[in-house]
Every structure is written in structure tokens, then in C-alpha cells.
Design an enzyme around this catalytic site. Structure first.
Site, PDB file in Angstrom:
ATOM      1  N   ASP A  35      -1.228   0.332   1.938  1.00 34.65           N
ATOM      2  CA  ASP A  35      -0.985   1.718   1.558  1.00 34.65           C
ATOM      3  C   ASP A  35      -2.100   2.352   0.717  1.00 34.65           C
ATOM      4  O   ASP A  35      -1.870   3.315  -0.005  1.00 34.65           O
ATOM      5  CB  ASP A  35       0.352   1.832   0.818  1.00 34.65           C
TER       6      ASP A  35
ATOM      7  N   ASP B  24       1.816   1.764   9.163  1.00 35.48           N
ATOM      8  CA  ASP B  24       0.617   2.427   8.622  1.00 35.48           C
ATOM      9  C   ASP B  24      -0.646   1.584   8.679  1.00 35.48           C
ATOM     10  O   ASP B  24      -1.744   2.117   8.491  1.00 35.48           O
ATOM     11  CB  ASP B  24       0.806   2.897   7.174  1.00 35.48           C
TER      12      ASP B  24
ATOM     13  N   ASP C  14      11.019   8.904  -0.457  1.00 29.87           N
ATOM     14  CA  ASP C  14       9.644   8.697   0.006  1.00 29.87           C
ATOM     15  C   ASP C  14       8.681   8.509  -1.153  1.00 29.87           C
ATOM     16  O   ASP C  14       7.553   8.076  -0.949  1.00 29.87           O
ATOM     17  CB  ASP C  14       9.176   9.898   0.833  1.00 29.87           C
TER      18      ASP C  14
END
Length: 347
Positions: A132, A170, A321
Site C-alpha cells: 500500500d 492493489d 476505507d
């Protein structure tokens, strides 16, 4: 940084009273406090996308999810209307994001429950090193060897059970958009390919490499070579729209194009929160706790499209989120937001 990314961590159950006292202020996000985040002041929107009956799903429903616990709390408080609404989440299957420090206990609990019911467990492997790009869900395995141990323990915990694994949300798109520094790319491609190979040694496990969403990497051609280097040839396909809000038709169109470029790979779509589509406009962090959203198509393999293997709730509806728009930390259960998603859903 892409404004279309979404971040997630392992769920931490935070009950309503604690949330009310401890909701974090937005930092670096679009304006809007806790009321805006819940979206209750906005008019309900007609959901966009396909529909399917909830009872068509072959996937396991976690009886001890944060949503299920919240339903029990609401019932105990006499809040029957809220409890009924939240059953639209608690009684439908959502993916399990097992602990990255030790995924075994979480996975074994899930596969035991699913096997007893003759159902399939949906799991997310999310521990890639340098995860991330240092943002809301930063972390991951300390090094390559630690990641290999994580994946091996993950696979062994699944065993012979029926499972769907969404591999590293991701991770590939972050290399495509340049968010992950170039010096980590070769290692990451190798680890992803090894992970696909290790997971596929389990006899009834399907693996889908994550490929982002069409509002993030807009040209599917840019994903082809990265997915090949990450092991797509040995996987069962790719995943799209994880933790995002793009409509099912737009995601399917993108996935169909990418599938053709990959020689016919099938794909799964996260429909957990796309019932009203994305937040209008293209503002920064439009992906982060946007108001006015709705639950999407319940999880099912009956998609009506041979290329779409399943609609899944990969992001667990009702989990934050991140600390924007008055939300708690990423992955934390947020009942007010969950109620908004359920209230605006078709069914």
C-alpha cells in the site's frame, strides 16, 4: 497517488457507542464530517447494475462477522428496524481477510464452517512486502522469506477445502501506476508468481490476481504484461473493483477487454458497495468512505456472463476505507456507514 485506490486492513469490531466517542477527524480528505460519511442526509439513489438473488450464492456466510454481532446488539437494544436492515449484510457472504501475522486460525475457522455447510470460503491474501505504498494499509511481510512463509501457512490452512483466494489487492496496479518504487518490482513479480503456484497446489482452491478497477488503470493493455509476470497463466483469472464503487457494467466491459488481451482469462467483480456507482465527479479520495453509496449485487456465480466467474463481496460492507469523512481507521467496522449502504440497496 491515484485517487481511485482503496485501502483496507483486517477488521476490528468497534461497537456503536465506542465509534460515536472515538470517530476520527478527516485528514487530507474531501470536506465532510461524520454525518456526510454516513450519507443519511442525502436522498436514496436507485442502485445501478445487475441484480441476483442472495440465495443463489454457494459461498460461506460468517456467523460471527462484525455485521452479525451488530445485528445482535441492535436486537438487544430493541432497535429492530436497524437490525433488519443490517441483515442485508450479515446474512450474505463476504470475503475473510485473515490476520497477516498469522492467518492460520482465521482460515481454519472459516473452512471448517464452510465445509460443514458444503460451501466455498472466499479469502483475501494481503501481506505483500511494501504493501500500500505506506498509506492507510501500509505494512505487509518484513521481507521475501517472511512472505513465502505467510503464503505457505495460508495454503496449508486451506487444505482440501473449497476456496476462492483474491491475491494481493492493489499489488499489481501499484506497480503499473508507479506508486510502488521500481526497486521492489522484480521481487514483487516473483513473489506473486510463487504465491499463485503455491496456492494452486491446494486441490480445490481458485486464485484471482488483483487488477484494480477501470477508474484507476484506465487502459487495460497496461496490465497485460504485469499480470503475466505475476503468474496469471497459472491462476484462475483476475479480480476487479476490490473495495471500489465502479458500476458492474463498466467493470465488466473493462474486464472483458482485459480478458481478451490475456487469452480469455475469467474474472471476479467486487459488487459489495457498487449499487449506486461511484461518487459523482473525480475528486481526490472519491474512493474513501463516499456518501450515498449502496450495496450491490449479492455474491453469486450466476452472473449471466461466461467471462465473469462470480460477483463477490470482497470488501466487507460497513468497514471503513480510512480516516476520511469522519471515518475510523481503515478496516474498522462502522455501523452508521453500513446502515446507509443497506438502506439504499435494492434488496
Amino acid at each position: 497517488m491515484s485517487g481511485h485506490r482503496s485501502f483496507r486492513v483486517r477488521t476490528r469490531l468497534v461497537l456503536t457507542a465506542a465509534l460515536s466517542a472515538g470517530a476520527l477527524a478527516a485528514t487530507g480528505c474531501l470536506p465532510g464530517g461524520a454525518g456526510a460519511a454516513g450519507g443519511e442526509e442525502r436522498p436514496a439513489q436507485e442502485p445501478v447494475g445487475r441484480s441476483a438473488p442472495a440465495n443463489s450464492s454457494p459461498f460461506w456466510v460468517d456467523p460471527d462477522s462484525a455485521a452479525a454481532r451488530q445485528v445482535k446488539e441492535y436486537k438487544a437494544q430493541g432497535r429492530d428496524q436497524e437490525a433488519t436492515l443490517l441483515r442485508r449484510i450479515s446474512e450474505r457472504p463476504a470475503a475473510l481477510w485473515p490476520a497477516w501475522d498469522n492467518p492460520v486460525a482465521d482460515i481454519r475457522r472459516a473452512v471448517r464452517g464452510a465445509t460443514a455447510e458444503g460451501r466455498t470460503t472466499v479469502l483475501v491474501a494481503y501481506d505483500i512486502p511494501h504493501r500500500d505504498c505506506g498509506m492507510y494499509s501500509k505494512g505487509g511481510a518484513a521481507n521475501a522469506e517472511a512472505y513465502r512463509e505467510y503464503i505457505d501457512s495460508f495454503a496449508r490452512a486451506v487444505g482440501d477445502a473449497r476456496a476462492v483466494v483474491v491475491l494481493e489487492p492493489d499489488a499489481v496496479p501499484h506497480m503499473v501506476d508507479g506508486c510502488t518504487p521500481a526497486q521492489y518490482h522484480e521481487e514483487r513479480y516473483g513473489l506473486l508468481a510463487e504465491a499463485v503456484d503455491r496456492l494452486k497446489r491446494q486441490p480445490r482452491t481458485k486464485v484471482y490476481l488483483d487488477a484494480g478497477n477501470p477508474a484507476w488503470i484506465k487502459d487495460p493493455g497496461k496490465l497485460v504484461e504485469p499480470l503475466r509476470r505475476a503468474g496469471i497463466a497459472k491462476a484462475d483469472g483476475f479480480s476487479l473493483n476490490v473495495s471500489n464503487f465502479q458500476t458492474t457494467p463498466s467493470v465488466t466491459a473493462f474486464g472483458t477487454e482485459l480478458s481478451a488481451l490475456l487469452g480469455g482469462s475469467r474474472f471476479v467483480v467486487d459488487t459489495s458497495r457498487n449499487g449506486a456507482g461511484p461518487l459523482p465527479g473525480d475528486g481526490e479520495e472519491a474512493w474513501c468512505n463516499p456518501p450515498g453509496r449502496a450495496l450491490g449485487t449479492p455474491p453469486t456465480e450466476n452472473t449471466g456472463d461466461a467471462r465473469v466467474a462470480a460477483y463477490l463481496w470482497i470488501k466487507r460492507p460497513g468497514e471503513s476505507d480510512g480516516t476520511c469523512r469522519g471515518g475510523p481507521a481503515a478496516g474498522t467496522w462502522w455501523p452508521e456507514y453500513a446502515l446507509g449502504l443497506a438502506r439504499r440497496a435494492k434488496a
